[in-house]
Motif scaffolding. Structure first.
Motif, PDB file in Angstrom:
ATOM      1  N   GLY A 113     -42.960 -30.692  12.837  1.00  0.00           N
ATOM      2  CA  GLY A 113     -42.514 -31.607  13.892  1.00  0.00           C
ATOM      3  C   GLY A 113     -43.344 -32.876  13.942  1.00  0.00           C
ATOM      4  O   GLY A 113     -42.812 -33.978  14.076  1.00  0.00           O
ATOM      5  N   LYS A 114     -44.655 -32.716  13.820  1.00  0.00           N
ATOM      6  CA  LYS A 114     -45.551 -33.881  13.849  1.00  0.00           C
ATOM      7  C   LYS A 114     -45.271 -34.824  12.678  1.00  0.00           C
ATOM      8  O   LYS A 114     -45.255 -36.048  12.837  1.00  0.00           O
ATOM      9  N   LEU A 115     -45.053 -34.232  11.491  1.00  0.00           N
ATOM     10  CA  LEU A 115     -44.784 -35.045  10.305  1.00  0.00           C
ATOM     11  C   LEU A 115     -43.443 -35.758  10.423  1.00  0.00           C
ATOM     12  O   LEU A 115     -43.303 -36.926  10.034  1.00  0.00           O
ATOM     13  N   ALA A 116     -42.444 -35.046  10.958  1.00  0.00           N
ATOM     14  CA  ALA A 116     -41.126 -35.670  11.166  1.00  0.00           C
ATOM     15  C   ALA A 116     -41.258 -36.875  12.091  1.00  0.00           C
ATOM     16  O   ALA A 116     -40.668 -37.936  11.844  1.00  0.00           O
ATOM     17  N   ARG A 117     -42.028 -36.720  13.146  1.00  0.00           N
ATOM     18  CA  ARG A 117     -42.244 -37.817  14.093  1.00  0.00           C
ATOM     19  C   ARG A 117     -42.944 -38.992  13.410  1.00  0.00           C
ATOM     20  O   ARG A 117     -42.556 -40.151  13.574  1.00  0.00           O
ATOM     21  N   LEU A 118     -43.984 -38.687  12.622  1.00  0.00           N
ATOM     22  CA  LEU A 118     -44.753 -39.731  11.938  1.00  0.00           C
ATOM     23  C   LEU A 118     -43.871 -40.519  10.968  1.00  0.00           C
ATOM     24  O   LEU A 118     -43.931 -41.759  10.919  1.00  0.00           O
ATOM     25  N   LEU A 119     -43.031 -39.812  10.198  1.00  0.00           N
ATOM     26  CA  LEU A 119     -42.165 -40.484   9.225  1.00  0.00           C
ATOM     27  C   LEU A 119     -41.089 -41.324   9.917  1.00  0.00           C
ATOM     28  O   LEU A 119     -40.730 -42.400   9.441  1.00  0.00           O
ATOM     29  N   ARG A 120     -40.579 -40.835  11.036  1.00  0.00           N
ATOM     30  CA  ARG A 120     -39.558 -41.599  11.777  1.00  0.00           C
ATOM     31  C   ARG A 120     -40.154 -42.878  12.368  1.00  0.00           C
ATOM     32  O   ARG A 120     -39.557 -43.936  12.300  1.00  0.00           O
ATOM     33  N   GLU A 121     -41.355 -42.755  12.946  1.00  0.00           N
ATOM     34  CA  GLU A 121     -41.921 -43.886  13.674  1.00  0.00           C
ATOM     35  C   GLU A 121     -42.616 -44.902  12.778  1.00  0.00           C
ATOM     36  O   GLU A 121     -42.569 -46.100  13.057  1.00  0.00           O
ATOM     37  N   THR A 122     -43.279 -44.436  11.716  1.00  0.00           N
ATOM     38  CA  THR A 122     -44.035 -45.366  10.873  1.00  0.00           C
ATOM     39  C   THR A 122     -43.249 -45.862   9.659  1.00  0.00           C
ATOM     40  O   THR A 122     -43.501 -46.969   9.179  1.00  0.00           O
ATOM     41  N   GLN A 123     -42.298 -45.039   9.158  1.00  0.00           N
ATOM     42  CA  GLN A 123     -41.551 -45.437   7.963  1.00  0.00           C
ATOM     43  C   GLN A 123     -40.042 -45.530   8.208  1.00  0.00           C
ATOM     44  O   GLN A 123     -39.290 -45.791   7.270  1.00  0.00           O
ATOM     45  N   LYS A 124     -39.638 -45.296   9.459  1.00  0.00           N
ATOM     46  CA  LYS A 124     -38.218 -45.414   9.847  1.00  0.00           C
ATOM     47  C   LYS A 124     -37.310 -44.539   8.984  1.00  0.00           C
ATOM     48  O   LYS A 124     -36.207 -44.931   8.607  1.00  0.00           O
ATOM     49  N   LYS A 125     -37.774 -43.349   8.663  1.00  0.00           N
ATOM     50  CA  LYS A 125     -36.998 -42.423   7.832  1.00  0.00           C
ATOM     51  C   LYS A 125     -36.054 -41.574   8.688  1.00  0.00           C
ATOM     52  O   LYS A 125     -36.371 -41.222   9.827  1.00  0.00           O
TER      53      LYS A 125
END
Length: 455
Positions: free
Chosen positions: A122-134
């Motif tokens: 969950g943390k990684l999903a959040r990081l990728l969405r917010e920092t790399q717009k994935k």
């Protein structure tokens, strides 16, 4: 985080910097202190031996012996070797995720039960969405642990990513293949696969995750390990590295590890870079691992860059500029402004997180402040402000005895707590008045009493 190791190493650094010249005697004393600090931190013995040998070779070289400030030069050597130990493949910088593949880029998460894999997904999903717009899809292949699938569904929804449903009567391979097909048809950039863990390493688990790896051919296979396991973390990492083509490591619960052995050993043992570290239980508690910054923190030099990044993420710049303009024009700093500042501090991780990233001298200046108590007091202050009427927040001078009793009852605290909060507000208001006049020196002297628990 790594408190014991940091304290020992910071003392060594302070002693070294004071040395006008290096002799065989003080060199041996320094190396002995470094060795003891590392062993007490639960760093693997082969790692310690190799580390000390490299420092000794560099210390006796011309770059230190010929230096005008040999003590400082030796500190620089220790810092460079510490950075290389934790991941020197990218000049001390963070090892990036390999997402430059035909989508979806598959990230396979492996590790023992209890290491925090599902939360890390969950943390990684959040990081990728917010920092790399994935566009991120998650899926659980853990068909053994009760409620594992439901847990991942919950954390995925909390971070705003998408979840691929699965059921315990399916096989992990069928679940994974179904998720890949769904991700392709719905144009997801990244698919994060959560796998089953065990309480210990066993052949069945290894065969299952090996089969998943061969079928999916993931862009990244990340090993998730609890940093608080110490030596056991190293042994587990070695076993997984032999069974899987790992591409990186995620260290979880690093904020609860005062020793630091896993952080210093796991990369040396596996040969794979630490890519992320988990700090705290909240879903924003995943940080990209920077070996050079961690080396600075271990040596008591702090991590100011991380502090700045936290500020950029957590601080509402428009609100901050609005407050600055208000104060500059002579506007009164009120309880709405004070409450907003407390909220910004919480977004940056709270007092303990901020203090952890400051250099050792600043941490020592805080004394023996009870940081957990300070965090509670901060939340209490927020509750008191929220129990006020809009008029009271805008005009604090209206708050007299009867109003204080009503506010205290509404917040579930004592009147003394309301008085304490108002006193701290007045300190902050006084500082803002000094800032308006441009007197930065007086403002800085007043900061010591501003924060709860930091007197």
């Amino acid at each position: 985080m790594l408190d014991n190791l940091t304290q020992r190493m910071a003392r060594v650094v302070k002693t070294l910097r004071g040395e006008a010249r290096l002799t065989e005697a003080n060199m041996q004393d320094m190396l002995r202190e470094v060795r003891l600090a590392l062993l007490e931190a639960d760093v693997a013995l082969p790692v310690v031996r190799d580390f000390i040998a490299k420092i000794r070779d560099k210390a006796l070289g011309e770059e230190v012996v010929g230096s005008l400030t040999p003590g400082q030069a030796l500190v620089a050597v220790v810092q460079r070797e510490l950075t290389a130990l934790m991941g020197g493949d990218y000049d001390g910088q963070a090892a990036p995720l390999n997402l430059s593949v035909s989508p979806p880029a598959i990230i396979l998460m492996a590790g023992l039960q209890g290491a925090g894999k599902t939360t890390t997904v969950g943390k990684l999903a959040r990081l990728l969405r917010e920092t790399q717009k994935k566009k991120v899809l998650t899926v659980s292949c853990d068909v053994y642990r009760p409620a594992a699938i439901a847990q991942l569904k919950t954390v995925t929804e909390q971070v705003g990513a998408e979840f691929f449903p699965s059921t315990p009567d399916q096989t992990p391979l069928d679940i994974a293949r179904g998720a890949v097909d769904w991700a392709k048809r719905h144009f997801h950039d990244v698919l994060i696969v959560d796998t089953a863990g065990r309480l210990g390493i066993d052949e069945a688990m290894m065969q299952e995750i090996t089969a998943l790896n061969q079928a999916l051919r993931p862009a990244e296979t990340l090993f998730v390990v609890d940093a608080m396991l110490g030596q056991d973390a190293i042994n587990t990492a070695k076993a997984f590295n032999e069974a899987l083509p790992l591409t990186g490591v995620v260290l979880t619960k690093l904020d609860g590890d005062s020793r630091g052995g896993a952080a210093l050993s796991v990369r040396h043992v596996t040969g794979k870079p630490i890519k992320f570290v988990g700090v705290g239980e909240k879903l924003d508690g995943l940080e990209v691992f920077h070996p050079d910054r961690m080396a600075s923190r271990i040596l008591g030099m702090g991590d100011i860059l991380a502090l700045v990044e936290d500020a950029q993420r957590g601080v509402d710049m428009k609100a901050a500029q609005k407050l600055a303009d208000k104060v500059k024009k002579g506007g009164d700093f009120d309880l709405n402004d004070f409450g907003a500042q407390l909220g910004q501090m919480k977004k940056m991780g709270g007092l303990s997180t901020l203090l952890d990233k400051l250099p050792a001298q600043f941490q020592q200046a805080a004394g023996n402040a009870d940081m957990s108590g300070a965090e509670k007091q901060l939340r209490r202050m927020e509750g008191i402000i929220q129990s006020m009427t809009p008029t009271e927040r805008a005009k604090p001078d209206l708050i007299k005895a009867s109003r204080k009793r009503r506010i205290a009852a509404g917040a579930g605290v004592q009147v003394q707590d309301v008085n304490r909060m108002l006193a701290q507000f007045e300190q902050m208001r006084g500082m803002m008045k000094k800032l308006k006049g441009g007197n930065l020196g007086k403002m800085m002297r007043g900061m010591r009493g501003m924060m709860p628990g930091m007197r």
